[in-house]
Design a protein around this motif. Structure first.
Motif, PDB file in Angstrom:
ATOM      1  N   LEU A  78     -54.461 -10.570  -6.700  1.00 36.73           N
ATOM      2  CA  LEU A  78     -53.178 -11.201  -6.785  1.00 36.73           C
ATOM      3  C   LEU A  78     -52.861 -10.698  -5.261  1.00 36.73           C
ATOM      4  N   GLY A  79     -53.497  -9.800  -4.925  1.00 35.38           N
ATOM      5  CA  GLY A  79     -53.030  -9.525  -3.058  1.00 35.38           C
ATOM      6  C   GLY A  79     -51.933  -7.955  -3.906  1.00 35.38           C
ATOM      7  N   MET A  80     -52.274  -7.865  -5.001  1.00 32.14           N
ATOM      8  CA  MET A  80     -51.176  -6.016  -5.234  1.00 32.14           C
ATOM      9  C   MET A  80     -51.316  -5.471  -4.307  1.00 32.14           C
ATOM     10  N   PRO A  81     -50.885  -4.457  -3.616  1.00 30.23           N
ATOM     11  CA  PRO A  81     -51.378  -3.517  -3.290  1.00 30.23           C
ATOM     12  C   PRO A  81     -51.515  -1.861  -4.400  1.00 30.23           C
ATOM     13  N   ARG A  82     -52.732  -1.709  -3.006  1.00 30.86           N
ATOM     14  CA  ARG A  82     -53.818  -0.445  -3.549  1.00 30.86           C
ATOM     15  C   ARG A  82     -53.622   0.640  -3.363  1.00 30.86           C
ATOM     16  N   MET A  83     -52.267   1.664  -3.946  1.00 31.52           N
ATOM     17  CA  MET A  83     -52.333   3.177  -2.798  1.00 31.52           C
ATOM     18  C   MET A  83     -53.239   4.660  -3.754  1.00 31.52           C
ATOM     19  N   VAL A  84     -53.630   5.071  -2.945  1.00 35.17           N
ATOM     20  CA  VAL A  84     -54.583   6.249  -3.351  1.00 35.17           C
ATOM     21  C   VAL A  84     -53.919   6.923  -2.593  1.00 35.17           C
ATOM     22  N   LEU A  85     -53.354   7.681  -3.320  1.00 35.23           N
ATOM     23  CA  LEU A  85     -52.209   9.539  -2.736  1.00 35.23           C
ATOM     24  C   LEU A  85     -53.735  10.370  -3.144  1.00 35.23           C
ATOM     25  N   CYS A  86     -53.629  11.267  -1.673  1.00 31.61           N
ATOM     26  CA  CYS A  86     -54.912  12.295  -1.715  1.00 31.61           C
ATOM     27  C   CYS A  86     -54.218  13.575  -1.585  1.00 31.61           C
ATOM     28  N   GLY A  87     -53.516  14.370  -2.764  1.00 32.61           N
ATOM     29  CA  GLY A  87     -53.218  15.856  -2.277  1.00 32.61           C
ATOM     30  C   GLY A  87     -51.697  15.830  -2.107  1.00 32.61           C
ATOM     31  N   GLY A  88     -51.246  14.977  -1.704  1.00 29.02           N
ATOM     32  CA  GLY A  88     -49.870  14.882  -1.153  1.00 29.02           C
ATOM     33  C   GLY A  88     -49.584  14.722   0.001  1.00 29.02           C
ATOM     34  N   ARG A  89     -50.590  14.718   1.267  1.00 24.46           N
ATOM     35  CA  ARG A  89     -50.668  15.193   2.289  1.00 24.46           C
ATOM     36  C   ARG A  89     -51.341  13.732   2.985  1.00 24.46           C
ATOM     37  N   ARG A  90     -51.725  12.698   2.063  1.00 28.47           N
ATOM     38  CA  ARG A  90     -52.320  11.980   2.869  1.00 28.47           C
ATOM     39  C   ARG A  90     -52.107  10.182   1.392  1.00 28.47           C
ATOM     40  N   MET A  91     -52.387   9.376   2.675  1.00 24.95           N
ATOM     41  CA  MET A  91     -52.131   8.047   1.517  1.00 24.95           C
ATOM     42  C   MET A  91     -52.740   7.239   1.845  1.00 24.95           C
ATOM     43  N   LEU A  92     -53.258   6.331   0.961  1.00 30.23           N
ATOM     44  CA  LEU A  92     -54.412   4.992   1.851  1.00 30.23           C
ATOM     45  C   LEU A  92     -53.343   4.179   0.612  1.00 30.23           C
ATOM     46  N   MET A  93     -53.372   2.701   1.252  1.00 32.05           N
ATOM     47  CA  MET A  93     -52.789   1.387   0.735  1.00 32.05           C
ATOM     48  C   MET A  93     -53.378   0.693   1.423  1.00 32.05           C
ATOM     49  N   GLU A  94     -53.984  -0.300   0.944  1.00 29.87           N
ATOM     50  CA  GLU A  94     -54.448  -1.351   0.778  1.00 29.87           C
ATOM     51  C   GLU A  94     -54.054  -2.493   0.547  1.00 29.87           C
ATOM     52  N   ASN A  95     -54.034  -3.697   0.763  1.00 31.07           N
ATOM     53  CA  ASN A  95     -53.110  -5.114   0.855  1.00 31.07           C
ATOM     54  C   ASN A  95     -51.910  -4.882   1.311  1.00 31.07           C
ATOM     55  N   HIS A  96     -51.440  -4.559   2.262  1.00 37.07           N
ATOM     56  CA  HIS A  96     -49.859  -4.084   2.963  1.00 37.07           C
ATOM     57  C   HIS A  96     -50.120  -6.072   3.863  1.00 37.07           C
ATOM     58  N   GLN A  97     -48.594  -6.228   4.007  1.00 39.17           N
ATOM     59  CA  GLN A  97     -47.735  -7.510   4.217  1.00 39.17           C
ATOM     60  C   GLN A  97     -47.060  -7.252   5.877  1.00 39.17           C
ATOM     61  N   GLY A  98     -47.040  -5.844   6.111  1.00 37.67           N
ATOM     62  CA  GLY A  98     -45.967  -5.643   7.411  1.00 37.67           C
ATOM     63  C   GLY A  98     -45.471  -3.768   7.389  1.00 37.67           C
ATOM     64  N   ILE A  99     -45.746  -3.842   8.480  1.00 38.50           N
ATOM     65  CA  ILE A  99     -44.470  -2.098   8.422  1.00 38.50           C
ATOM     66  C   ILE A  99     -42.994  -2.150   8.216  1.00 38.50           C
ATOM     67  N   VAL A 100     -41.944  -2.524   7.750  1.00 42.86           N
ATOM     68  CA  VAL A 100     -40.777  -2.634   7.610  1.00 42.86           C
ATOM     69  C   VAL A 100     -39.916  -1.409   8.379  1.00 42.86           C
ATOM     70  N   GLU A 101     -39.858  -0.550   8.311  1.00 35.81           N
ATOM     71  CA  GLU A 101     -39.282   0.237   9.038  1.00 35.81           C
ATOM     72  C   GLU A 101     -40.482   1.684   9.536  1.00 35.81           C
ATOM     73  N   TYR A 102     -40.765   2.299  10.844  1.00 39.24           N
ATOM     74  CA  TYR A 102     -40.885   3.702  10.701  1.00 39.24           C
ATOM     75  C   TYR A 102     -41.231   4.400  11.469  1.00 39.24           C
ATOM     76  N   GLY A 103     -40.546   5.919  10.677  1.00 39.64           N
ATOM     77  CA  GLY A 103     -39.987   7.162  11.098  1.00 39.64           C
ATOM     78  C   GLY A 103     -40.971   8.543  10.200  1.00 39.64           C
ATOM     79  N   PRO A 104     -40.581   9.279  11.083  1.00 37.16           N
ATOM     80  CA  PRO A 104     -40.912  10.800  10.781  1.00 37.16           C
ATOM     81  C   PRO A 104     -40.444  11.277   9.255  1.00 37.16           C
ATOM     82  N   GLU A 105     -39.882  10.665   8.165  1.00 36.77           N
ATOM     83  CA  GLU A 105     -39.209  11.108   7.183  1.00 36.77           C
ATOM     84  C   GLU A 105     -39.714   9.554   6.465  1.00 36.77           C
TER      85      GLU A 105
END
Length: 87
Positions: free
Chosen positions: A21-48
């Protein structure tokens, strides 16, 4: 309606929803890294705050010193102090 029927068929067949279904898959590694698969684009990006469009809606990642370590056509890696993830 047709999408919901398709989702039920995928679930009943035991097939992975994220792939079929193209649903997102997210893997969080220790609160310092996150891998996301099946995204459809960045809406907003900033340091926080990072907002990412997915088939399930907009995923919001909040924290400190957030950085897009990698950005591919369907996957991304965020690093930094990840404090909150919201769908």
């Amino acid at each position: 309606m047709a999408r919901e029927l398709f989702r039920r068929m995928v679930c009943a067949a035991g097939l992975p929803e994220d792939v079929m279904l193209g649903m997102p898959r997210m893997v969080l590694c220790g609160g310092r890294r996150m891998l996301m698969e099946n995204h459809q684009g960045i809406v907003e990006y900033g340091p926080e705050r990072l907002r990412v469009k997915t088939a399930a809606g907009v995923v919001i990642v909040e924290g400190e010193d957030l950085t897009l370590a990698s950005l591919g056509e369907t996957d991304l890696m965020v690093t930094g102090e990840i404090r909150r993830i919201e769908l």
